[in-house]
Motif scaffolding. Sequence first.
Motif, PDB file in Angstrom:
ATOM      1  N   PRO A 263      14.827 -45.227  14.870  1.00  0.00           N
ATOM      2  CA  PRO A 263      15.040 -46.308  13.845  1.00  0.00           C
ATOM      3  C   PRO A 263      15.796 -47.583  14.413  1.00  0.00           C
ATOM      4  O   PRO A 263      16.641 -47.572  15.304  1.00  0.00           O
ATOM      5  N   GLN A 264      15.262 -48.910  14.158  1.00  0.00           N
ATOM      6  CA  GLN A 264      15.750 -50.189  14.338  1.00  0.00           C
ATOM      7  C   GLN A 264      15.552 -50.640  15.849  1.00  0.00           C
ATOM      8  O   GLN A 264      15.712 -51.612  16.151  1.00  0.00           O
ATOM      9  N   LYS A 265      14.475 -49.932  16.489  1.00  0.00           N
ATOM     10  CA  LYS A 265      14.127 -49.864  17.636  1.00  0.00           C
ATOM     11  C   LYS A 265      12.900 -50.792  17.911  1.00  0.00           C
ATOM     12  O   LYS A 265      12.771 -51.649  18.743  1.00  0.00           O
ATOM     13  N   TYR A 266      11.980 -50.619  17.006  1.00  0.00           N
ATOM     14  CA  TYR A 266      10.728 -51.376  16.825  1.00  0.00           C
ATOM     15  C   TYR A 266      10.417 -51.859  15.621  1.00  0.00           C
ATOM     16  O   TYR A 266      10.762 -51.363  14.691  1.00  0.00           O
ATOM     17  N   THR A 267       9.441 -52.905  15.691  1.00  0.00           N
ATOM     18  CA  THR A 267       9.082 -53.606  14.412  1.00  0.00           C
ATOM     19  C   THR A 267       7.591 -53.676  14.530  1.00  0.00           C
ATOM     20  O   THR A 267       6.970 -54.232  15.726  1.00  0.00           O
ATOM     21  N   ALA A 268       6.843 -53.367  13.644  1.00  0.00           N
ATOM     22  CA  ALA A 268       5.156 -53.786  13.608  1.00  0.00           C
ATOM     23  C   ALA A 268       5.292 -55.028  12.758  1.00  0.00           C
ATOM     24  O   ALA A 268       5.999 -55.321  12.092  1.00  0.00           O
ATOM     25  N   GLU A 269       4.506 -55.929  13.295  1.00  0.00           N
ATOM     26  CA  GLU A 269       3.991 -57.286  12.976  1.00  0.00           C
ATOM     27  C   GLU A 269       2.562 -57.412  12.528  1.00  0.00           C
ATOM     28  O   GLU A 269       1.672 -56.996  13.644  1.00  0.00           O
ATOM     29  N   ILE A 270       2.238 -57.589  11.462  1.00  0.00           N
ATOM     30  CA  ILE A 270       0.629 -57.733  11.017  1.00  0.00           C
ATOM     31  C   ILE A 270       0.515 -59.123  10.727  1.00  0.00           C
ATOM     32  O   ILE A 270       0.994 -59.806  10.003  1.00  0.00           O
ATOM     33  N   ASP A 271      -0.733 -59.496  11.259  1.00  0.00           N
ATOM     34  CA  ASP A 271      -1.289 -60.840  11.031  1.00  0.00           C
ATOM     35  C   ASP A 271      -2.552 -60.554  10.137  1.00  0.00           C
ATOM     36  O   ASP A 271      -3.593 -59.980  10.574  1.00  0.00           O
ATOM     37  N   LEU A 272      -2.468 -60.950   8.968  1.00  0.00           N
ATOM     38  CA  LEU A 272      -3.283 -60.775   7.941  1.00  0.00           C
ATOM     39  C   LEU A 272      -4.555 -61.634   7.907  1.00  0.00           C
ATOM     40  O   LEU A 272      -5.728 -61.237   7.353  1.00  0.00           O
ATOM     41  N   LYS A 273      -4.452 -62.583   8.700  1.00  0.00           N
ATOM     42  CA  LYS A 273      -5.513 -63.676   8.797  1.00  0.00           C
ATOM     43  C   LYS A 273      -5.599 -64.271  10.353  1.00  0.00           C
ATOM     44  O   LYS A 273      -5.454 -65.261  10.713  1.00  0.00           O
ATOM     45  N   PRO A 274      -5.996 -63.021  11.177  1.00  0.00           N
ATOM     46  CA  PRO A 274      -6.105 -63.561  12.534  1.00  0.00           C
ATOM     47  C   PRO A 274      -7.235 -64.584  12.800  1.00  0.00           C
ATOM     48  O   PRO A 274      -7.118 -65.106  13.945  1.00  0.00           O
ATOM     49  N   ALA A 275      -8.061 -64.590  12.086  1.00  0.00           N
ATOM     50  CA  ALA A 275      -9.184 -65.634  12.518  1.00  0.00           C
ATOM     51  C   ALA A 275      -8.849 -67.050  12.266  1.00  0.00           C
ATOM     52  O   ALA A 275      -9.477 -67.980  12.672  1.00  0.00           O
TER      53      ALA A 275
END
Length: 418
Positions: A263-275
């Motif tokens: 816990p608290q070591k990693y975060t996921a980052e999502i790009d919903l509009k990569p294009a």
Amino acid sequence: MSMTRQENKTVAVIGGGAAGLFAAIFAARAGAQVTVFERNDRPGRKLRITGKGRCNLTNACDVNTFLANVPRNPKFLYAALNRLSPSDVMEFFEDLGVPLKEERGRRVFPVSDRATDIVDALVGECRHLGVRFEKARISALSSENGKIRSLVCGNREYPCAAAIICTGGASYPLTGSEGDGYKLARELGHTVTDIRPSLVPIVAGGICSECQGLSLKNIGFKIIRNSDKAVVYEDFGELMFAHFGLTGPTVLSASAHIRDIEPQKYTAEIDLKPALDAKTLDARLVSDFSKYSNRDFANSLSDLLPQKLIAPMVRLSGIDGTKKVHSVTKEERAALAELLKHLTVPLMRFRPIDEAIITSGGVSVREINPKTMESKLVSGLYLAGEVLDIDAYTGGYNLQIAFSTGAVAGENAAWAVD
């Protein structure tokens, strides 16, 4: 060449999965009498469900590219992959009457999209070659003077000249992978490294529970280490929100890169509009907002986002959902665009090992001859597939490892018996 069947000349294959079926075929093709000992009613049970039942059986790349996708003990595989490369595996299945196709990321599947076609081809070839199948769960291996002598199943003993452990790892226990091979190898003096899940869903917080069941395709995906904001993994593809967190191809691949998750070591980052770059995305927002200018902000995003994502994205944007779209400021629009490109989800831990696609860890490869897959400790004992301390990323690499190591083990076991 063929031999008169003699039990003490048998090559015994323990486990009828991907590695075991290849070991049996290549041992039989090399002239050995082969018996496969499989605890399930039918072989290939785990193979039948791989790739969502489609079976991503290899990756159409060269050996060096392949090894770059093996984070754990890649050098050990060099000889096996040169004996049976991805192109060799593709030719093997085509020769058995299974046409193949290549998809994004060089992933190779049967044209039929049916994993059962792969299993049926392997079992059919085994039967054509005279391989015997015995339903039995092997409980021990006996050796004499440093050489394999027999297999033990309850009160029964099966004499053999060579034994190949192909029992898989500890993932998917319902398919029979319960770590039996680790026990068998350990009892004969082998070292078994720590066993952990790999290619496994991740328990996560944030918006996951309210978006459960939602699949996103063609998204950008990053894993960021919180301590220094370093990107430790980056991908493009598909993920799914689940009640516990995140799963799907990009997430499973990412799990192999963050073995020290907590816990608290990693975060996921999502790009919903990569294009879309920042300028193009802003123009898209302006267009949508103009189209729905008299609607509430919360009701203006249906062209931009899946329904399940709208409520959490409105909340995270900080924009009042009842605010009329024509009143949304340039700064608020910029904040929404930033959120669309950088949606974050805090990561906590892996799901249990029985949900993992593969197991990380296994029998130490230092104790195995990489050219033959024979044990350096016990003559006539061979090991192949996931039972070994090797694992790779998603994309067909792990099945190729099973096929290559199984083929090498089978051939060399046959030659040792002859």
